[in-house]
Design a protein around this motif. Structure first.
Motif, PDB file in Angstrom:
ATOM      1  N   MET A   1      50.608  32.229  29.446  1.00 46.16           N
ATOM      2  CA  MET A   1      50.019  33.539  29.259  1.00 46.16           C
ATOM      3  C   MET A   1      48.838  33.783  30.191  1.00 46.16           C
ATOM      4  SD  MET A   1      50.281  34.460  25.212  1.00 46.16           S
ATOM      5  CE  MET A   1      49.460  35.970  25.492  1.00 46.16           C
ATOM      6  N   ASP A   2      48.476  32.817  31.001  1.00 46.65           N
ATOM      7  CA  ASP A   2      47.329  32.984  31.885  1.00 46.65           C
ATOM      8  C   ASP A   2      47.566  34.002  32.993  1.00 46.65           C
ATOM      9  OD1 ASP A   2      45.864  31.171  30.455  1.00 46.65           O
ATOM     10  OD2 ASP A   2      46.389  29.478  31.745  1.00 46.65           O
ATOM     11  N   ASN A   3      48.825  34.282  33.310  1.00 45.42           N
ATOM     12  CA  ASN A   3      49.095  35.186  34.424  1.00 45.42           C
ATOM     13  C   ASN A   3      49.342  36.630  33.979  1.00 45.42           C
ATOM     14  OD1 ASN A   3      51.546  34.766  33.229  1.00 45.42           O
ATOM     15  ND2 ASN A   3      52.652  34.299  35.108  1.00 45.42           N
ATOM     16  N   ILE A   4      49.030  36.957  32.744  1.00 46.42           N
ATOM     17  CA  ILE A   4      49.186  38.327  32.253  1.00 46.42           C
ATOM     18  C   ILE A   4      48.061  39.192  32.812  1.00 46.42           C
ATOM     19  CG2 ILE A   4      49.116  39.803  30.215  1.00 46.42           C
ATOM     20  CD1 ILE A   4      50.364  37.503  28.650  1.00 46.42           C
ATOM     21  N   THR A   5      48.437  40.356  33.335  1.00 50.75           N
ATOM     22  CA  THR A   5      47.433  41.302  33.809  1.00 50.75           C
ATOM     23  C   THR A   5      47.697  42.674  33.202  1.00 50.75           C
ATOM     24  OG1 THR A   5      48.699  41.916  35.767  1.00 50.75           O
ATOM     25  CG2 THR A   5      47.109  40.125  36.023  1.00 50.75           C
ATOM     26  N   MET A   6      46.655  43.463  33.146  1.00 53.60           N
ATOM     27  CA  MET A   6      46.745  44.841  32.671  1.00 53.60           C
ATOM     28  C   MET A   6      46.019  45.719  33.679  1.00 53.60           C
ATOM     29  SD  MET A   6      45.853  44.327  28.648  1.00 53.60           S
ATOM     30  CE  MET A   6      46.305  45.976  28.191  1.00 53.60           C
ATOM     31  N   SER A   7      46.406  46.977  33.725  1.00 49.07           N
ATOM     32  CA  SER A   7      45.698  47.928  34.573  1.00 49.07           C
ATOM     33  C   SER A   7      44.652  48.652  33.738  1.00 49.07           C
ATOM     34  CB  SER A   7      46.663  48.950  35.167  1.00 49.07           C
ATOM     35  OG  SER A   7      47.542  48.317  36.056  1.00 49.07           O
ATOM     36  N   VAL A  33      42.142  49.325  38.362  1.00 50.09           N
ATOM     37  CA  VAL A  33      42.147  47.925  38.784  1.00 50.09           C
ATOM     38  C   VAL A  33      43.039  47.118  37.852  1.00 50.09           C
ATOM     39  CG1 VAL A  33      39.835  48.010  39.794  1.00 50.09           C
ATOM     40  CG2 VAL A  33      40.104  47.341  37.417  1.00 50.09           C
ATOM     41  N   ASP A  34      43.579  46.047  38.376  1.00 52.39           N
ATOM     42  CA  ASP A  34      44.298  45.083  37.545  1.00 52.39           C
ATOM     43  C   ASP A  34      43.304  44.041  37.074  1.00 52.39           C
ATOM     44  OD1 ASP A  34      46.774  46.290  37.799  1.00 52.39           O
ATOM     45  OD2 ASP A  34      47.324  45.113  39.554  1.00 52.39           O
ATOM     46  N   ILE A  35      43.414  43.674  35.820  1.00 53.99           N
ATOM     47  CA  ILE A  35      42.500  42.685  35.248  1.00 53.99           C
ATOM     48  C   ILE A  35      43.322  41.659  34.472  1.00 53.99           C
ATOM     49  CG2 ILE A  35      42.041  44.118  33.221  1.00 53.99           C
ATOM     50  CD1 ILE A  35      39.139  43.009  33.309  1.00 53.99           C
ATOM     51  N   SER A  36      42.941  40.410  34.602  1.00 50.22           N
ATOM     52  CA  SER A  36      43.667  39.332  33.935  1.00 50.22           C
ATOM     53  C   SER A  36      43.288  39.262  32.460  1.00 50.22           C
ATOM     54  CB  SER A  36      43.346  37.996  34.599  1.00 50.22           C
ATOM     55  OG  SER A  36      41.994  37.652  34.355  1.00 50.22           O
ATOM     56  N   LEU A  37      44.110  38.581  31.704  1.00 48.41           N
ATOM     57  CA  LEU A  37      43.843  38.407  30.281  1.00 48.41           C
ATOM     58  C   LEU A  37      42.492  37.734  30.059  1.00 48.41           C
ATOM     59  CD1 LEU A  37      44.922  38.734  27.417  1.00 48.41           C
ATOM     60  CD2 LEU A  37      46.048  36.526  27.656  1.00 48.41           C
TER      61      LEU A  37
END
Length: 80
Positions: A1-7, A33-37
């Motif tokens: 789950m470390d590679n999950i990103t949200m805008s 911007v994209d931001i990681s979990l």
């Protein structure tokens, strides 16, 4: 789950900026911007939004008082 990103998007109304036609005009802009979990868990969104508002004012060469954070819906209603 470390590679999950949200805008994360912040939408702005900008008044009197030359980039939108000068005094008496209103323009609309957004920063996305994209931001990681992990970044989400550490983020101070109020501070981030305020810094983005200040940055938008600088970019548009207007006082920060001429920039207002608005909803995505309001931005889309005024730009479509």
């Amino acid at each position: 789950m470390d590679n999950i990103t949200m805008s994360l998007g912040i939408y702005f109304e900008v008044k009197d900026a030359e980039i939108y036609g000068g005094e008496g005009t209103v323009g609309y802009a957004a920063t996305i911007v994209d931001i990681s979990l992990s970044g989400l868990q550490k983020a101070d969104f109020t501070k981030y939004a305020e810094s983005q508002k200040e940055g938008m004012a600088q970019f548009c060469h207007v006082p920060v008082e001429k920039v207002r954070v608005i909803s995505r819906d309001e931005c889309e209603e005024n730009t479509d």
